[in-house]
Enzyme design. Structure first.
Site, mmCIF file in Angstrom:
data_model
loop_
_atom_site.group_PDB
_atom_site.id
_atom_site.type_symbol
_atom_site.label_atom_id
_atom_site.label_comp_id
_atom_site.label_asym_id
_atom_site.label_seq_id
_atom_site.Cartn_x
_atom_site.Cartn_y
_atom_site.Cartn_z
ATOM 1 N N GLY A 34 0.884 -1.289 -0.031
ATOM 2 C CA GLY A 34 0.152 0.051 0.006
ATOM 3 C C GLY A 34 0.774 1.285 0.037
ATOM 4 O O GLY A 34 2.177 1.164 -0.329
ATOM 5 N N HIS A 41 5.463 28.917 -19.059
ATOM 6 C CA HIS A 41 6.341 28.141 -19.647
ATOM 7 C C HIS A 41 7.678 28.624 -19.439
ATOM 8 O O HIS A 41 7.751 29.796 -19.468
ATOM 9 C CB HIS A 41 6.117 28.316 -21.144
ATOM 10 C CG HIS A 41 7.067 27.451 -22.082
ATOM 11 N ND1 HIS A 41 7.039 26.103 -22.122
ATOM 12 C CD2 HIS A 41 8.109 27.803 -22.670
ATOM 13 C CE1 HIS A 41 8.170 25.749 -23.028
ATOM 14 N NE2 HIS A 41 8.584 26.990 -23.485
#
Ligand SMILES: Cc1cc2nc3c(=O)[nH]c(=O)nc-3n(C[C@H](O)[C@H](O)[C@H](O)COP(=O)(O)OP(=O)(O)OC[C@H]3O[C@@H](n4cnc5c(N)ncnc54)[C@H](O)[C@@H]3O)c2cc1C
Length: 469
Positions: free
Chosen positions: A178, A437
């Site tokens: 898990g 960007h």
């Protein structure tokens, strides 16, 4: 001591509830038995593990990237004692911060073990009882131990035991694939251990998107983590110097230490809930409504003792909601956009529906787009191009249903998806927005463009029936 609101437990659910109730003008006492506030998360959970993740990340940078980026620092080695000191310092700063916040908000920290004796009283071990108008139960959870022969060896530790290690084990077996098991497997592999994961289900992190789980398994195997999925651990032998772990059909592996991470159970027994008349179940915890109200209307429950998420951030929100309702306001928990961060290498983060859930609920009216990090300039310059971002929306109205990401810093990036899904945004809102960007965040917009069939930074493919990339 008479108060308006008594909070049992000073972890993320309890301390948030205490602070919020005090902000709203209530006289508040928070009963916590440990010497520090902050609960599992700050003392032996999220915070110390992620401090180790930071050490693992620094090692990776030094081993794999520095020279490539033109930085020469010599061979990277782990100073485990220093790493532990750093981890302890981070944890101390955070737990101390909660104590400071209690003072600033006028919350009384009552030190000791609290037990409900009736529906308006919590007795405190060695101290004055707290008599309350409303109470919030935030007692947390405890690590489960399956009934496997030999698991009582001192070499079989839970997450708290592993966090307390002063030596890196040469060979570590992780029982349970898990989230907690995978995070420690990832850390210790980087620290130099030989790591073996034994998981009885066929997949790691079974609750997560299947593609993300598969990608993690692939990358773990590349990193030399040995995975035994679909295999039960049957017995552990400790010969005094090492463990032999038996699993599957007669397979064995030798280890110096074993992490038992098969889940956590709600801490609901031994705190007097029966005396207060609060209904609970040993396995699922205290039942509450969306206001976090228990079967006794002036008693609320939050966090790991009362929910299936077992996340600090859901406990935070539940604490706020319980405090607001306990002080005469109206609030509910909206669990539509709960982020699911996993701090492995590579990281995983998701919010909303998995692809499987989306297809189950919306049938053929689902579009999926996957944008790979290899096509993102920032990921390329960071030399972190493993993984992808997956955008999932329904095609009738274009509502964004889910975002699943595997790769660099995705645990920080997922918040964009939380806001979009909470605001019921369409995929166009995300895909047609302007992302800065060059950043990793562009990949979220680009995944939306892929799902819409108009990608710019990867070649357009004919949409397939199941997935577009
Ligand atoms: C190794 C590990 C890593 C984790 N990493 C993350 C992660 O990265 N992100 C994330 O979101 N979640 C993570 N979690 C889960 C997170 O720690 C829990 O979801 C969170 O701590 C739950 O908060 P809580 O307030 O419900 O309970 P807890 O934090 O467990 O706090 C409960 C508090 O109640 C106290 N208490 C209990 N009974 C009594 C009593 N009778 N009297 C007085 N005090 C009492 C306890 O001492 C404890 O301080 C991690 C857990 C573990 C074990």
């Amino acid at each position: 001591m008479d108060v308006d609101v008594a909070v049992l437990g000073g972890g993320p659910g309890g301390y948030t509830a205490a602070i919020r109730a005090a902000q709203l003008g209530a006289k508040v006492a928070c009963i916590e038995k440990e010497p520090e506030l902050g609960g599992t998360c700050l003392r032996v959970g999220c915070i110390p593990t992620k401090a180790w993740v930071q050490t693992a990340y620094a090692l990776k940078e030094a081993e794999e990237h520095f020279a490539k980026f033109g930085v020469q620092v010599g061979e990277a080695t782990l100073d485990f004692a220093a790493s532990n000191e750093w981890k302890a310092g981070v944890s101390k700063q955070m737990t101390g911060g909660v104590a400071t916040l209690f003072k600033a908000n006028g919350v009384e920290w009552v030190k000791g073990v609290g037990t409900f004796t009736d529906a308006n009283t919590i007795a405190v071990d060695g101290g004055e009882s707290v008599v309350f108008k409303s109470a919030i139960v935030a007692s947390g959870s405890y690590p489960l131990r399956p009934p496997i022969d030999g698991l009582d060896s001192p070499r079989c530790v839970d997450s708290t035991g592993l966090l307390g290690q002063e030596q890196v084990p040469g060979r570590l077996v992780v029982l349970g694939g898990g989230i907690i098991g995978c995070e420690f497997a990832s850390i210790f592999r980087r620290f130099g251990s030989e790591v073996t994961v034994v998981e009885m289900l066929d997949t790691l992190i079974p609750q997560e998107d299947a593609d993300a789980a598969k990608e993690l398994a692939k990358q773990f195997e590349r990193r030399g983590i040995s995975l035994h999925l679909g295999k039960q651990c049957t017995k552990v032998d400790d010969d005094g110097s090492q463990l032999t772990v038996h699993f599957g059909e007669g397979e064995t592996v030798q280890a110096d230490l074993m992490l038992v991470s098969v889940g956590r159970g709600p801490l609901v027994e031994g705190i007097g809930l029966e005396a207060a008349g609060v209904e609970f179940d040993r396995r699922t915890g205290v039942a509450t409504d969306e206001h976090r109200r228990t079967s006794v209307p002036h008693i609320y429950a939050v966090g790991d003792c009362a929910g299936y998420w077992q996340l600090a951030h859901t406990a935070f929100r539940e604490g706020e909601v319980a405090a607001e309702n306990a002080t005469g306001h109206e609030a509910v928990v909206d669990a539509r956009a709960v982020p699911r961060p996993i701090y492995t290498d590579p990281e995983i983060a998701a919010v909303g529906l998995t692809e499987e859930q989306a297809r189950e609920q919306y049938g053929d009216d689902v579009a999926v787009g996957r944008f790979p990090w290899i096509a993102n300039a920032r990921a390329v310059m960071q030399d972190e191009t493993v993984g992808w971002v997956k955008s999932i929306h329904e095609t009738r109205y274009g509502e964004l249903l889910g975002l699943v990401m595997v790769g660099p810093h995705v645990t920080d990036l997922v918040e964009a998806g939380v806001i979009a899904i909470d605001a019921e945004s369409t995929v166009e809102t995300v895909a047609d927005g302007i992302a800065p960007h060059p950043t990793l965040s562009e990949a979220i917009k680009e995944a939306g463009l892929v799902a819409l069939g108009r990608p710019i930074h990867i070649a357009r493919r004919k949409p397939r029936a199941q997935t577009t990339a």
